[in-house]
Design an enzyme around this catalytic site. Sequence first.
Site, PDB file in Angstrom:
ATOM      1  N   ASP A 166      -5.068  -8.253  -2.999  1.00 56.01           N
ATOM      2  CA  ASP A 166      -5.466  -8.059  -1.945  1.00 56.01           C
ATOM      3  C   ASP A 166      -6.725  -8.599  -1.178  1.00 56.01           C
ATOM      4  O   ASP A 166      -6.770  -9.869  -0.940  1.00 56.01           O
ATOM      5  CB  ASP A 166      -5.273  -6.474  -1.684  1.00 56.01           C
ATOM      6  N   HIS A 197       1.023  -1.222   0.011  1.00 55.28           N
ATOM      7  CA  HIS A 197       0.026  -0.021   0.094  1.00 55.28           C
ATOM      8  C   HIS A 197       0.937   1.115  -0.110  1.00 55.28           C
ATOM      9  O   HIS A 197       0.707   2.100  -0.870  1.00 55.28           O
ATOM     10  CB  HIS A 197      -1.083   0.176   1.209  1.00 55.28           C
TER      11      HIS A 197
HETATM   12 ZN   LIG Z   1      -3.419  -7.122   2.918  1.00 54.18          ZN
END
Ligand SMILES: [Zn+2]
Length: 446
Positions: free
Chosen positions: A319, A268
């Site tokens: 994810d 991220h």
């Molecule tokens: Zn994750």
Amino acid sequence: MPLTTTYWLEHAWLGSHTEPGVALDVTDGRITAVRTGADTPPPGATVLRGLTVPGLANAHSHAFHRALRGTVQVGSGTFWTWREVMYSVAQRLTPDSYFALARAVYAEMALAGITAVGEFHYLHHAPGGTPYADPNAMGEALIAAAGEAGIRITLLDTAYLSSGFGAAPDHHQLRFSDGTAEKWAERVSALEERDGVRIGAAIHSVRAVPADQLSTVARWAEERRAPLHVHLSEQTAENEACHAAHGVTPTRLLADHGVLGPRTTGVHNTHMTDADIALVGSTSTGTCMCPTTERDLADGIGPAAALQKAGSPLSLGSDSHAVIDLLEEARAMELNERLRTHIRGHWTAAALLRAASADGHAALGRPDAGVLEPGAPADFATIALDTVRTAGPVPRLAAETAVFAATAADVRHVVVGGREIVRDGAHVSVPDVPRALAEAIAALRD
Ligand SMILES: [Zn+2]
């Protein structure tokens, strides 16, 4: 005498351009020759019509989050309210039900052209935190699931020891915790690499591993030259809590404990200061962007362009599996940046494919994968150029068409290690993937 298989690629992505008419020889699971100028298929060659690209790397996955698709789209909230729903699914999984779910999810990935997954795995123990008879039963279930779906896996076994800075795990998190980083290392050391399987490490986040134990995980990865991943600055609340506890940003804290470096990937990297970006870049720490999850969870748009410019290689992951489509992840990174800056063209299709393949594989500890070159693993995916989304491309712009308009549904053939795992849009060894998904998810409902 090893057997050689020849594939004829109608169009092939060769890293910098689309080449028409390429013959590709595969021996013992590796590419042994790439011959351009093959206007027609050589006798006996397997014909792959469309654009063949290196196999895609899904560098960040939590397989069980697939069970949440749709159910988390009702009502409002934040990442933190979404997390409560996610924990309720985690409570119900056993090694058997996780195997069934992950097999179906990895088959869905195969159908999307993904040939390797980085599974960020923290659901280790039975409810209440009691270890299974085999303390790695859950990780082994994931490894077996990837094997049945035909894709490669890097099991990023995740240290998850605390609920927040200085707080013990809550009742949901007991299944995740080994107690200490030493105990985590002891358990993970019993996992063995094998064909198609790499064992890597992960730090769930600076919330979940106390600062004085970060270096234990980093040292374990260093000793094995293994990839090390960490969720990093996905939420502003994490940055604020880290500041309150340690007086520094999460990136600085990781750097101070030896976590950053070229085998490390921050996942991220959304809310970063200029100093954080410089630190990630100067240490060649990678950045895994997960744009479809980041937009789904209202996380924000991370500074991917600035991170890459500073020296951080970019990879992509699905994810939470709001969707599983690496082509969508790739273009979303570019399109988010266009919306943010009002300028087009931050990444070319070539750069986006590199993030979705070669740099993704490198982040998963496979630096030789993600290219159609002699010596590379024979992992590739063919994207149809005759569907409603892709028909009519200018031949030399086939990759631009694929990256900016194709979806996972346009992937027609997938080969891993010289073995066909998807043929004509159908999975070879998991005959009915939608049904496998439906049954595995239904089994987890109340
Ligand atoms: Zn994750």
